[in-house]
Design an enzyme around this catalytic site. Sequence first.
Site, PDB file in Angstrom:
ATOM      1  N   HIS A  72     -50.957  40.834  13.792  1.00 17.09           N
ATOM      2  CA  HIS A  72     -50.097  41.465  14.805  1.00 17.09           C
ATOM      3  C   HIS A  72     -50.084  42.978  14.622  1.00 17.09           C
ATOM      4  CE1 HIS A  72     -47.405  37.758  15.859  1.00 17.09           C
ATOM      5  NE2 HIS A  72     -48.668  37.590  16.154  1.00 17.09           N
ATOM      6  N   TYR A 201     -38.297  40.177  19.622  1.00 19.03           N
ATOM      7  CA  TYR A 201     -36.901  40.154  19.182  1.00 19.03           C
ATOM      8  C   TYR A 201     -36.029  40.523  20.371  1.00 19.03           C
ATOM      9  CZ  TYR A 201     -38.749  40.246  14.386  1.00 19.03           C
ATOM     10  OH  TYR A 201     -39.405  39.952  13.227  1.00 19.03           O
ATOM     11  N   PRO A 293     -32.969  36.224   8.160  1.00 14.98           N
ATOM     12  CA  PRO A 293     -34.395  36.118   8.525  1.00 14.98           C
ATOM     13  C   PRO A 293     -34.896  37.199   9.481  1.00 14.98           C
ATOM     14  CG  PRO A 293     -33.094  34.422   9.622  1.00 14.98           C
ATOM     15  CD  PRO A 293     -32.178  35.093   8.653  1.00 14.98           C
ATOM     16  N   LYS A 297     -38.376  39.127   5.897  1.00 15.65           N
ATOM     17  CA  LYS A 297     -38.682  39.743   4.599  1.00 15.65           C
ATOM     18  C   LYS A 297     -38.605  38.756   3.420  1.00 15.65           C
ATOM     19  CE  LYS A 297     -39.748  43.756   5.849  1.00 15.65           C
ATOM     20  NZ  LYS A 297     -41.194  43.770   6.031  1.00 15.65           N
ATOM     21  N   TYR A 385     -41.109  47.290   8.714  1.00 18.16           N
ATOM     22  CA  TYR A 385     -41.615  46.001   9.190  1.00 18.16           C
ATOM     23  C   TYR A 385     -42.915  45.610   8.473  1.00 18.16           C
ATOM     24  CZ  TYR A 385     -42.081  42.110  12.383  1.00 18.16           C
ATOM     25  OH  TYR A 385     -42.160  40.848  12.902  1.00 18.16           O
TER      26      TYR A 385
HETATM   27  C1  PHB Z   1     -40.642  32.991  12.197  1.00 17.78           C
HETATM   28  O1  PHB Z   1     -41.797  32.922  12.606  1.00 17.78           O
HETATM   29  O2  PHB Z   1     -40.026  31.969  11.854  1.00 17.78           O
HETATM   30  C2  PHB Z   1     -39.994  34.323  12.132  1.00 17.78           C
HETATM   31  C3  PHB Z   1     -40.703  35.448  12.532  1.00 17.78           C
HETATM   32  C4  PHB Z   1     -40.114  36.684  12.469  1.00 17.78           C
HETATM   33  C5  PHB Z   1     -38.823  36.802  11.996  1.00 17.78           C
HETATM   34  C6  PHB Z   1     -38.121  35.689  11.577  1.00 17.78           C
HETATM   35  C7  PHB Z   1     -38.706  34.436  11.644  1.00 17.78           C
HETATM   36  O3  PHB Z   1     -38.254  38.014  11.937  1.00 17.78           O
END
Ligand code: PHB
Length: 390
Positions: A72, A201, A293, A297, A385
């Site tokens: 990504h 997000y 989450p 991280k 990130y």
């Molecule tokens: C996930 O793929 O479960 C996932 C991805 C990004 C995040 C949190 C969880 O910030």
Amino acid sequence: MRTQVAIIGAGPSGLLLGQLLHQAGIDNVILERQSGDYVLGRIRAGILEQVTVDLLREAGVGAGVAAGGTVHHSIELVFGGARHPIDVHGLTGGRVVTAYGQTEVTHDLMQARRAAGLATVYEAADVTPLDFDGDRPRVSYRKDGSAHVLECDFIAGCDGFHGVSRKAVKEHVSEYEKVYPFGWLGVLADVPPVSPHAIVYGNSERGFSLCSMRSLTRSRYYVQCPLDDKVDDWSDQRFWDELRRRLDPDLAGRIVTGPSIEKSIAPLRSFVAEPMRFGRLFLAGDAAHIVPPTGAKGLNLAATDVKYLSSAMIEFFSERSPAGIDHYSQVCLKRVWKAERFSWWLTSLMHRFPDTDGFAQKVQEAELDYLVHSKAASTALAENYVGLPL
Ligand code: PHB
Ligand code: APR
């Protein structure tokens, strides 16, 4: 039985540590309370920093992520009904993250451990670290009803947030904790991800949402929900409808839905235990710290703990130098607190808090607007990130 390093817990931390030590010729045994299938059944996040990908390669288990991971270059923020890309790659001078699930990482590590013929005792009961303040630590446990003792040089407590290692030192630990007033309802489904090249997000008046993936045919989606909601309150249809309502119209129209293959509600917590070393007992991963989450991280922090711990142990066994183990806690905690700050910040920015007043809401909106229009602000997001330098 005797080994050099007794590892408690066969999650990603314990398995990765075992593999890195094995590569350096250091003998280790893992004691795990659950069965292997149980460990693989837990669904966690799925974004790997480059340092984690590199470490998996070093540990001899890079093939899975090389073949099945998706690189990504950016992330997307959705708010005010519109999508705002953040060019993580461009803002960080070419750094990226890789989408590859923790379940897959664990699976690859388990397979490598099995192939190398390394000892793992699954369904080990009453695992207890002992005598780690001297130079002859031991771990006692029960297996199939019989009592065993594993003698060792070091004990690695890789047994997660609810493990026994941190409990064994609780009177010597300072704990810092923040619990958030909402949970994440997550759904895994075998449908193509709506955004295969960038995690999305979302912050909407209905709450947070996240579009992620495990592969080009398996998606992982989340919506923020009240902590007292039950999974049974959420039919698949209700979940998909709610997710769509929290996204911009274009993405919402492109979501491919299908039956969930896993659905669960997870609470969000920030937690740090200090220090991370007690004589010859070391804490690593979720045993020492938890992040919410948002930003993914958790696994990356666990991997960097293990990187530091394996180097420290290798240095000790090969050069008889205690320098690495003496600095382990301090070096890890420096990085841990930066990831704690970032995860707390991104969580605070992207969620709707039940007790938010009008002022706090307006400040959140102003910060989101600033973030996507200021190069300095988006660079700060991007560099965290992809993972701050070691
Ligand atoms: C996930 O793929 O479960 C996932 C991805 C990004 C995040 C949190 C969880 O910030
Ligand atoms: N005895 C033996 N094993 C135990 C005990 C015990 N008393 N208690 C817990 N364990 C095992 C658990 O069953 C689990 O398999 O320790 C393992 C810990 O694994 P994780 O919880 O996955 O923690 P860790 O390996 O540090 O991985 C960190 O997991 O929670 C995510 O976001 C987090 O991605 C991060 C990663």
